[in-house]
Design an enzyme around this catalytic site. Sequence first.
Site: not given
Lengths: 517, 460
Positions: A274, A36, A409-410
């Site tokens: 944007d 453990d 975006g673009l």
Amino acid sequence: MKLTLWTYEGPTHVGAMRVATAMKGLHYVLHAPQGDTYADLLFTMIERRNHRPPVTYTTFQARDLGGDTANLFKDAAREAYARFKPQAMIVGASCTAELIQDDPGGLAQALGLPIPVIPLDLPSYQRKENFGADETFLQIVRTLAKPVARTDSITCNLLGATGLGFRHRDDVTEVTRLLALMGIAVNVCAPFGASPDDITRMGAAHFNVLLYPETGEAAARYLEKTCGQPFTKVVPIGVGATRDFLHEVSGLTGVSAKVDETGLRLPWWSASVDSTYLTGKRVFLFGDATHVIAAARIAATEIGFEVVGLGCYNREYARPMRAAAKAHGLEALITDDYLEVEAEIERLAPELILGTQMERHIGKRLGIPCAVISAPVHVQDFPARYSPQMGFEGANVIFDSWIHPLVMGLEEHLLTMFREDFEFHDAAGASHHGGKATTRIEAEPVEASGGDIFEQKNDTGAAGDLAWAPDAERELKKIPFFVRGKARRNTEKYAAERGVTAISIDTLYEAKAHYAR
Amino acid sequence: MSLDLPANLPERGCRDTPVLKQRGQREVFCGLTGIIWLHRKMQDAFFLVVGSRTCAHLLQAAAGVMIFAEPRFGTAILEEKDLAGLADANVELDREVARLLARRPDIRQLFLVGSCPSEVIKLDLARAAERLNGQHSPHVRVYNYSGSGIETTFTQGEDACLAAMVPSLPATDKRELLIVGALPDVVEDQALSLLKSLGIPVTRTLPAHRHSELPAVGPHTVFALVQPFLGDTHAALTRRGARHIPAPFPFGEEGTTAWLRAVANEFGIPRDHFEAVTAAPRARALKAIAAAATTLSGKSVFFFPDSQLEIPLARFLTRECGMTAIEVGTPYLQTGIVGPDLDMLAEGPTISEGQDVDLQLDRARAARPDLTVCGLGLANPLEAEGLSTKWAIELVFTPVHFYEQAGDLAALFARPLRRKAILHAPPTPIPSPQGGGAAPSPRVGEGWGGGASASAGGQP
């Protein structure tokens, strides 16, 4: 018995370790079998802590079981006190030790150590990590915090930040700064950074700020009752929630909520043109309830996404989670089975996942970008830089980290215009991620998932009697991959509803017009 | 036997060194951890741990980041009702196994893996495996073993797993060589190719990639271990009549040569043929080790117990890399298996078995070794105290056996020291972009064909 491949939460004693490790001058004696101790590495590796967690494990073995594991525990507790000289000690059992019923609390009391010894009763076979942390913090507060005179100036305690928390380190700093802007000082932040002595001073604060309900609510309620300290209900993640939080604090203290917002950039970053491409992007959210509820609000109202699904893994917070989902017109998914979450994401085919490290992985398999908003944590969730989720800087961080995984975006328009491009195709991924653009292979790309459980499932939806004409199938492939599954399902649903069995290009575009938003 | 070992044995090895045994907190993994590499090695196997949320969490924490994608292991988590006897745990187990196998028709071997809770409540997984074999054979072979922390430490999980497979391996009367222990594929291929070049007739491996490739075993089988932690598997194979070829473990040039020579002698391979086959890879290994040994030579090393690889690795580091061992800690010292390595390890270091981690940390701090080999829970805290550390677990997860990996093995130990040297090196003066007024930095300008103008013409 329940088959589990991956879990969102660890066992209860790991929750207790998160509290112990966050604090100073506290030691945890844990009755547990050999092995453990793996839990230490969560803190030393994932969180990069430069100290061992303050935990002594009895690490009993099979040969001890016939003998005297109780004495093993007593020796361990006695030696831990002698070596570490803590101000207080918490004692408890891990899942296996719970079965052998040695009563660590009683054994530790019998040692007569000159410090407070706080027994923990954490039912390992019923509850999980968050409960373990919440309950441990409650027991520490219950034992050590008493009503004391209030500070002269207005102060508060910050409750719920722990070790291994998702950005807790920076949230504490950010909320402390935020409150300082209102002229309110922090009396004690706990468990994060507090010593047992600090806990005894908690009653001096005028109110409590509950940063993380999952790990601090029980203590907040206890302090409300015994020390008369109200606590805040709004978690300041996001611009709106941060302002609401300031108003809530103002309501509790009478101090003006007007603060300097100079550093806040999310609203303008989101309003600038944007960001138009973010409009209505379909997001799925999953994590702990607190982070998901906050994130859903940011997604819907501050970034302009469409929330298409949300849920949490911690059933304790199912009620607020369901209420929040309802506000978005949705049904919450409450489950700790990541296979269910995966199936839901597959069904909804969102364009972005806001989830945990588990969902990040699901996203990787399904080709859906993901930003992480919640524990369970990964080494990546402990950045070197200042990176809070809360307050105004937290909002800035959230804008960046959610937007980064998306095609921007673009670039997205170019992908739409030239989908057939052999190197600049959608499966190549966003250019700013630096992945290698692979030349498109004409066959449908095969998911590289090897022998996974989901091998047999595929993306043909409820095809049944429906047949796609070859040219319609080709047209479908021109649709960006992250909406292709949705387009396929919508088209098939549209066709099935109209009794159309052969899907043509026209069917595809009729369905598109039908489902246009 | 003397022919099998290198000539330059130390006057006194560590075989008879008194062993320091302390009881206290043991900072080690349990045997479940072995599932992480075993499920990759056996490609048609599924490992079903019958345990608690802690077991699932351990596997996720130890392995999650590395192999999230394809879990061929899972945990059947015991719940309150399983413990209270309300639900018959066996019925529940049968149901979960049936569901699993229905979803994964590619699974041909299923391991029921016992855990601490299943051992403590005495859930009889041997009987369950027998019952499930009745239901699912011949398509699926069901085995059981315990990976519990109360019975196994870390690599003992692999030992328990392989030992569980031995009784049902097919029988054979053929004289075959069996290589025992999970190796990375690339290393296994190298080993098999070397043995083939030596002219060893038939070589099989345990574990095998697939159930259908499992080796047969019988009275004419001879086996060589490639991992030092396989005591139970050794005993199980011996019970099947197979005979062990004792040898140092194939780490480094010397260890690999001694291991191969032991096997070659067993099969009567002529010495000159042995030399001819091994000459080139031996030379490569020596060259590669030498590169890392320049960093390691003269440095001291301290091993915390982890994988049982410690004794053979200490032998490699002290004899082939010029290091001094201060303490060699191992979870279990199986003298019968690592005896040849102990003979080669010159006396001097403390040999410790088991652990009281706090006392051992005190010894390490007092000794301030140049390199401490320890588990992940201790590494960053010790680094923060100024000690250099090597994660022990990496030694189990990296190809390190045999000639072609000997240099990599040395480099694993050298890297933390090299890294520290880089980070602590005095800052190199960097010419300012303007080129004016900067501290003189002749070395930076050299090679660019003109001193000051080089920095002046650099990127702004």
